[in-house]
Write a protein that holds these residues in place. Structure first.
Motif, short mmCIF file in Angstrom:
data_model
loop_
_atom_site.label_atom_id
_atom_site.label_comp_id
_atom_site.label_asym_id
_atom_site.label_seq_id
_atom_site.Cartn_x
_atom_site.Cartn_y
_atom_site.Cartn_z
N ASN A 1 28.49 -13.50 16.79
CA ASN A 1 29.65 -13.78 15.93
C ASN A 1 29.35 -14.58 14.79
O ASN A 1 29.79 -14.42 13.72
CB ASN A 1 30.85 -14.08 16.48
CG ASN A 1 31.31 -13.16 17.84
OD1 ASN A 1 31.17 -12.11 17.40
ND2 ASN A 1 31.77 -13.86 18.75
N THR A 2 28.61 -15.76 14.96
CA THR A 2 28.36 -16.80 14.07
C THR A 2 27.14 -15.94 12.91
O THR A 2 27.75 -16.33 11.62
CB THR A 2 27.53 -18.06 14.60
OG1 THR A 2 28.42 -18.60 15.61
CG2 THR A 2 27.44 -19.03 13.60
N LEU A 3 26.47 -15.27 13.39
CA LEU A 3 25.35 -14.75 12.36
C LEU A 3 26.15 -13.54 11.57
O LEU A 3 25.78 -13.24 10.54
CB LEU A 3 24.34 -14.18 12.96
CG LEU A 3 23.31 -15.38 13.42
CD1 LEU A 3 22.27 -14.95 14.52
CD2 LEU A 3 22.69 -16.44 12.34
N ARG A 4 26.75 -12.78 12.10
CA ARG A 4 27.29 -11.54 11.87
C ARG A 4 27.97 -11.76 10.52
O ARG A 4 27.77 -11.02 9.41
CB ARG A 4 28.40 -10.78 12.73
CG ARG A 4 28.52 -9.38 12.47
CD ARG A 4 29.14 -8.54 13.66
NE ARG A 4 28.50 -8.71 14.79
CZ ARG A 4 28.80 -9.57 15.96
NH1 ARG A 4 30.12 -10.01 16.12
NH2 ARG A 4 27.92 -9.47 16.96
N VAL A 5 28.79 -12.88 10.29
CA VAL A 5 29.55 -12.92 9.08
C VAL A 5 28.72 -13.40 7.81
O VAL A 5 29.15 -13.14 6.54
CB VAL A 5 30.75 -14.09 9.22
CG1 VAL A 5 31.84 -13.36 10.04
CG2 VAL A 5 30.28 -15.13 9.85
N VAL A 6 27.40 -13.94 8.32
CA VAL A 6 26.55 -14.34 7.23
C VAL A 6 25.91 -13.04 6.82
O VAL A 6 25.66 -12.92 5.65
CB VAL A 6 25.78 -15.51 7.56
CG1 VAL A 6 24.90 -15.82 6.59
CG2 VAL A 6 26.71 -16.67 7.80
N THR A 7 25.57 -12.21 7.83
CA THR A 7 24.90 -11.01 7.49
C THR A 7 25.50 -10.22 6.46
O THR A 7 25.04 -9.59 5.64
CB THR A 7 24.46 -10.42 8.65
OG1 THR A 7 23.38 -11.05 9.46
CG2 THR A 7 23.75 -9.09 8.43
N SER A 8 26.93 -9.85 6.80
CA SER A 8 27.73 -9.11 6.23
C SER A 8 27.76 -9.84 4.56
O SER A 8 28.71 -9.15 3.80
CB SER A 8 29.08 -8.90 6.63
OG SER A 8 29.92 -10.24 6.88
N GLY A 9 27.74 -11.00 4.44
CA GLY A 9 28.22 -11.72 3.20
C GLY A 9 29.58 -12.25 3.27
O GLY A 9 30.01 -12.74 2.16
N ASP A 10 30.11 -12.44 4.36
CA ASP A 10 31.44 -12.92 4.18
C ASP A 10 31.44 -14.45 4.64
O ASP A 10 32.22 -15.27 4.29
CB ASP A 10 32.44 -12.19 5.39
CG ASP A 10 32.59 -11.05 4.96
OD1 ASP A 10 32.98 -10.67 3.74
OD2 ASP A 10 32.80 -10.02 6.06
N ALA A 11 30.16 -14.96 4.95
CA ALA A 11 29.77 -16.33 4.83
C ALA A 11 28.46 -16.57 4.31
O ALA A 11 27.74 -15.61 4.04
CB ALA A 11 29.97 -17.11 6.35
N ASP A 12 28.06 -17.75 3.67
CA ASP A 12 26.88 -17.93 3.11
C ASP A 12 25.90 -18.45 4.18
O ASP A 12 24.63 -18.49 3.75
CB ASP A 12 27.17 -18.91 1.82
CG ASP A 12 28.44 -18.33 1.22
OD1 ASP A 12 28.20 -17.12 0.70
OD2 ASP A 12 29.29 -19.30 0.84
N ILE A 13 26.29 -19.70 4.96
CA ILE A 13 25.20 -20.22 5.88
C ILE A 13 25.84 -20.25 7.08
O ILE A 13 27.08 -20.49 7.53
CB ILE A 13 25.09 -21.68 5.50
CG1 ILE A 13 24.50 -21.84 4.19
CG2 ILE A 13 24.19 -22.60 6.39
CD1 ILE A 13 24.44 -23.31 3.59
N ALA A 14 24.70 -19.85 8.29
CA ALA A 14 24.86 -19.95 9.46
C ALA A 14 24.21 -20.89 10.26
O ALA A 14 23.03 -21.30 10.05
CB ALA A 14 24.69 -18.52 10.30
N ILE A 15 24.93 -21.71 11.49
CA ILE A 15 24.08 -22.61 12.10
C ILE A 15 24.56 -21.92 13.72
O ILE A 15 25.52 -22.21 14.20
CB ILE A 15 24.90 -24.01 12.22
CG1 ILE A 15 24.62 -24.27 10.69
CG2 ILE A 15 24.00 -24.78 12.81
CD1 ILE A 15 25.10 -25.77 10.29
N ALA A 16 23.42 -21.51 14.58
CA ALA A 16 23.58 -20.88 15.51
C ALA A 16 22.24 -21.09 16.34
O ALA A 16 21.37 -21.79 16.00
CB ALA A 16 23.92 -19.56 15.57
#
Length: 335
Positions: free
Chosen positions: A83-98
């Motif tokens: 879930n954490t990475l998915r929103v960054v992959t889609s461009g809905d977030a910019d940075i992920a920490i997982a």
């Protein structure tokens, strides 16, 4: 790679509203300016409202450190690596920490639009706690969260390191679920991290059965990844984000009493317990720092190979782009 299955709390509600308004694409990333002229940086991180080494991001926001660097940072608290990475992959977030392994695996796929830029919390703080007097590691049944999780990865590494102990793994869920199962005798011990360990030692008489670090050493609990489109458009903002994050992390190690008071409310733990938990965290100065530890990275790679997640060692010089890290945090040789 998820550590828990908890639902995010109010941080999610706030962040979802932010993400719902986002119009960025996977290629472009965000980075629009706020009304103040600061660059917007949307961060997706696992369990910001449960883990102190994630809650430091909210602490930095509260102190205004990001704004001082021209950044308008908002946080989405994900319930697991996917879930954490998915929103960054889609461009809905910019940075992920997982979870470190999940970030490495995801970034290897070009379609994921992810670039690994930093390690996060490089001390192995995973332990298994028990309520059973006289319990030993021999033949113990140890709970982990879910298949493919960081806790399963750690457990497999421990089993490989000490096959003579006959350790068994049982998928149970979050830390709370593991502790309930341990108290009821369904498992010998459940996985936990600080401050949960400290909390249960004080309230329920929990005992640490095994510290994973003693068996398998350190590795990054998490890794930081950035949307490639955002990094290309806002490289300076990415560097400033890591600079402030490093400042926030180091402040915890340097002043644990102050940090305990400030982080406690953010993770739902009283000040005294949070302070004790920070002081009990192995090598706090190393844990709360972005300084790259080549040995910890190699260990993560070895663990992933041992678990069958990868066939060849991680090519860290290629996978980890250190250009955004503060110069003092970079490692000269990752080979």
């Amino acid at each position: 790679m998820n550590r828990t299955s908890r639902r995010p709390r109010r941080l999610v509600a706030l962040a979802v509203a932010t993400l719902a308004m986002a119009t960025a694409t996977a290629c472009g990333g965000g980075g629009d300016e706020s009304e103040s002229g600061n660059v917007k940086v949307r961060v997706s991180a696992t369990d910001v409202d449960k883990l102190p080494f994630m809650a430091v991001l909210q602490l930095a926001i509260n102190k205004g450190w990001f704004k001082q660097q021209g950044l308008d940072v908002s946080i989405y608290s994900g319930g697991g690596g996917g879930n954490t990475l998915r929103v960054v992959t889609s461009g809905d977030a910019d940075i992920a920490i997982a979870g470190g392994a999940s970030v490495v695996l995801a970034s290897s796929k070009p379609a994921a639009n992810l670039k690994v830029i930093a390690p996060w919390f490089q001390v192995n703080d995973f332990s298994w706690i028990t309520a059973k007097n006289g319990a030993t590691i021999n033949g113990a049944s140890l709970g982990y969260s879910t298949a493919g999780s960081s806790t399963e990865l750690v457990l497999k590494a421990m089993q490989a390191k000490a096959p003579q102990d006959g350790i068994k793994g049982v998928s149970v869920g979050a830390m709370g679920d593991n502790w309930t199962a341990a108290k009821s005798g369904k498992i010998t011990a459940g996985w936990a991290m600080h401050p949960f360990i400290t909390q249960k030692q004080k309230t329920d008489g929990a005992r640490v059965l095994v510290q994973a670090r003693d068996l398998i050493g350190d590795f990054p609990a998490d890794m930081v990844a950035v949307n490639t489109g955002f990094a290309k458009k806002h490289s300076a903002a990415v560097s400033k984000f890591l600079q402030v994050a490093d400042q926030a992390l180091q402040s915890v190690a340097q002043q644990p009493d102050v940090a305990g008071k400030e982080l406690g409310p953010l993770v739902g733990v009283d000040e005294a317990t949070m302070t004790d938990a920070l002081k009990q965290t192995p090598e706090t100065a190393k844990a709360y720092s972005l300084k790259v530890d080549p040995a910890a990275l190699k260990n993560l790679s070895d663990m992933m190979r041992g678990a069958g997640q990868i066939k060849a060692p991680v090519d860290w010089p290629k996978v980890l782009d250190q250009r955004y890290l503060p110069a003092a945090d970079r490692a000269g040789n990752l080979s």
